[in-house]
Design an enzyme around this catalytic site. Structure first.
Site, short mmCIF file in Angstrom:
data_model
loop_
_atom_site.label_atom_id
_atom_site.label_comp_id
_atom_site.label_asym_id
_atom_site.label_seq_id
_atom_site.Cartn_x
_atom_site.Cartn_y
_atom_site.Cartn_z
N SER A 10 0.82 -1.11 0.19
CA SER A 10 0.05 -0.10 -0.12
C SER A 10 0.99 1.10 0.09
O SER A 10 1.60 1.42 0.80
CB SER A 10 -0.90 0.08 1.17
OG SER A 10 -1.56 1.32 1.42
N HIS A 35 -1.29 -1.19 -4.30
CA HIS A 35 -2.61 -1.11 -3.62
C HIS A 35 -2.47 0.82 -3.44
O HIS A 35 -1.69 1.10 -2.80
CB HIS A 35 -2.71 -1.76 -2.15
CG HIS A 35 -3.92 -1.58 -1.65
ND1 HIS A 35 -5.10 -2.22 -2.09
CD2 HIS A 35 -4.23 -0.84 -0.71
CE1 HIS A 35 -5.87 -1.82 -1.06
NE2 HIS A 35 -5.84 -0.93 -0.42
N ASP A 37 -4.75 3.60 -1.98
CA ASP A 37 -5.94 4.26 -1.14
C ASP A 37 -6.28 5.37 -1.35
O ASP A 37 -5.77 6.56 -1.25
CB ASP A 37 -5.55 3.97 0.34
CG ASP A 37 -5.12 2.48 0.58
OD1 ASP A 37 -6.05 1.91 0.52
OD2 ASP A 37 -3.98 2.32 1.07
N MET A 39 -9.07 8.34 -0.44
CA MET A 39 -9.90 8.60 0.74
C MET A 39 -10.78 10.05 0.45
O MET A 39 -9.89 11.10 0.02
CB MET A 39 -9.12 8.59 2.10
CG MET A 39 -8.40 7.14 2.16
SD MET A 39 -7.49 7.10 4.00
CE MET A 39 -6.81 5.63 3.79
N HIS A 68 -8.41 1.05 -4.45
CA HIS A 68 -9.20 0.95 -2.98
C HIS A 68 -9.95 2.22 -2.92
O HIS A 68 -9.31 3.18 -2.19
CB HIS A 68 -8.45 0.41 -1.80
CG HIS A 68 -9.23 0.21 -0.70
ND1 HIS A 68 -8.66 -0.15 0.45
CD2 HIS A 68 -10.63 0.03 -0.25
CE1 HIS A 68 -9.72 -0.03 1.50
NE2 HIS A 68 -10.83 -0.13 0.71
N MET A 70 -12.06 4.34 -0.95
CA MET A 70 -12.99 4.66 0.36
C MET A 70 -13.66 6.09 0.20
O MET A 70 -13.19 7.13 0.82
CB MET A 70 -11.76 4.62 1.61
CG MET A 70 -11.43 3.09 1.87
SD MET A 70 -9.65 3.35 2.79
CE MET A 70 -8.84 3.41 1.14
N MET A 139 -11.94 -5.83 5.14
CA MET A 139 -11.07 -5.14 5.80
C MET A 139 -10.57 -5.65 7.43
O MET A 139 -11.32 -5.96 8.09
CB MET A 139 -11.71 -3.65 6.19
CG MET A 139 -11.78 -2.78 4.81
SD MET A 139 -10.09 -2.40 4.09
CE MET A 139 -9.17 -1.56 5.32
N ASP A 175 -6.46 -6.31 4.26
CA ASP A 175 -5.76 -4.88 4.40
C ASP A 175 -6.14 -4.39 5.62
O ASP A 175 -7.03 -3.98 6.28
CB ASP A 175 -6.70 -3.91 3.17
CG ASP A 175 -6.10 -2.69 3.32
OD1 ASP A 175 -5.23 -2.39 3.89
OD2 ASP A 175 -6.70 -2.02 2.48
N GLY A 177 -3.03 -3.86 9.05
CA GLY A 177 -2.33 -4.24 9.99
C GLY A 177 -1.51 -5.65 9.72
O GLY A 177 -1.30 -6.45 10.39
N GLY A 197 1.15 -1.91 4.36
CA GLY A 197 1.71 -0.48 4.15
C GLY A 197 2.66 -0.39 4.99
O GLY A 197 3.96 -0.70 4.53
N SER A 198 2.69 -0.21 6.25
CA SER A 198 3.67 0.35 7.22
C SER A 198 4.86 -1.06 7.17
O SER A 198 5.94 -0.79 7.15
CB SER A 198 3.23 0.43 8.49
OG SER A 198 2.20 0.28 8.80
C1 DX5 Z 1 -6.32 1.77 5.49
C2 DX5 Z 1 -5.92 1.40 4.10
C3 DX5 Z 1 -4.88 0.37 3.86
C4 DX5 Z 1 -3.64 0.82 4.58
C5 DX5 Z 1 -3.14 -0.30 5.38
O1 DX5 Z 1 -7.59 2.40 5.61
O2 DX5 Z 1 -6.90 1.19 3.59
O3 DX5 Z 1 -4.49 -0.02 2.48
O4 DX5 Z 1 -2.44 1.55 4.02
O5 DX5 Z 1 -1.73 0.17 6.35
P1 DX5 Z 1 -0.92 -0.73 7.39
O6 DX5 Z 1 -0.80 -1.86 6.37
O7 DX5 Z 1 -0.04 0.17 7.84
O8 DX5 Z 1 -2.01 -1.00 8.08
ZN ZN Z 2 -6.37 -0.13 1.50
#
Ligand code: DX5
Ligand code: ZN
Length: 225
Positions: A10, A35, A37, A39, A68, A70, A139, A175, A177, A197-198
């Site tokens: 991500s 990926h 995101d 928002m 994705h 949102m 999610m 997606d 954590g 992501g992280s």
């Molecule tokens: C959260 C996003 C994720 C986010 C995940 O709303 O949809 O794609 O980047 O980030 P991590 O992997 O750090 O939880």
């Molecule tokens: Zn996402």
């Protein structure tokens, strides 16, 4: 048939000042899908980017752009994201009253269609649309931010979605954590697409981070010892 294991970095966790290079780095580090995101500050309490940015980073990789959304409503923007270079567009079941219409529109634009559900939404919410999707995104955190902790109760829901899908050609994506510790839980429950992501971008060690997540998931799937 078992769906292939996909690692989807991500870009939310990358350096936005160097987004093009980050896409290239995520590709070269072994990311299978990118990926992205999106928002809107309304459906989720955060704002990221829109189709113009997706278009701007499209030339940096040939890999799948997994967008994705949102955002609510999503329908007015589907064509723009398709034109911007999305390969797969996922809308949330909670984001609008006409889920079939959104998914059919994505397919009519020639793209793969995904449906996402928040942790508070039951698995049954996707049952009516399984005939018009290529992917179900379960999610594993409440969407809006990176760096949150995996919600373990979502594993039951992944299993329920897995059972509903049966042998159909539908990916199950998780997606939020996702780390080398949590990816096996999701994998054992039936997920095959892992967004990170992280845990992927941490310390700039994308290749090693990605391999750790992939190997942990592959082990849980019984693909490696
Ligand atoms: C959260 C996003 C994720 C986010 C995940 O709303 O949809 O794609 O980047 O980030 P991590 O992997 O750090 O939880
Ligand atoms: Zn996402």
């Amino acid at each position: 048939m078992t769906r292939p294991l996909i690692l989807a970095p991500s870009l939310l966790a990358s350096d936005f000042a160097r987004l093009g290079e980050e896409v290239r780095a995520a590709d070269e580090a072994g990311g299978d899908w990118m990926h992205l995101d999106v928002m809107d500050g309304h459906f989720v309490p955060n704002i990221t980017f829109g189709p113009d940015l997706v278009k701007a980073i499209r030339p940096f990789t040939t890999k799948v752009f997994d967008v994705h959304l949102m955002i609510a409503p999503a329908d007015p923007y589907l064509e723009a994201f398709a034109r911007a270079g999305a390969d797969l567009i996922t809308v949330h079941a909670e984001a609008g009253p006409h889920l079939h219409r959104s998914l059919q529109t994505i397919r009519a634009l020639g793209k793969r269609a995904g449906v996402a559900i928040n942790p508070g939404t039951p698995a049954e919410a996707v049952a009516p649309v399984l005939g018009v999707v290529d992917l179900v995104l379960v999610m594993t955190v409440n969407p809006g931010f990176g760096g949150q902790s995996f919600i373990p109760e979502t594993c039951d829901k992944i299993r329920a979605v897995r059972a509903m899908i049966g042998g159909a050609d539908i990916d199950i994506e998780v997606d939020g954590g996702i780390t080398p510790e949590t990816a096996p839980l999701a994998a054992a429950s039936g997920a095959n697409v892992f967004v990170a992501g992280s845990a992927f971008f941490r310390g700039g060690a994308c290749r090693a981070n990605g391999e750790a997540i992939r190997n942990a998931a592959a082990m849980a799937r019984g693909e490696i010892a």
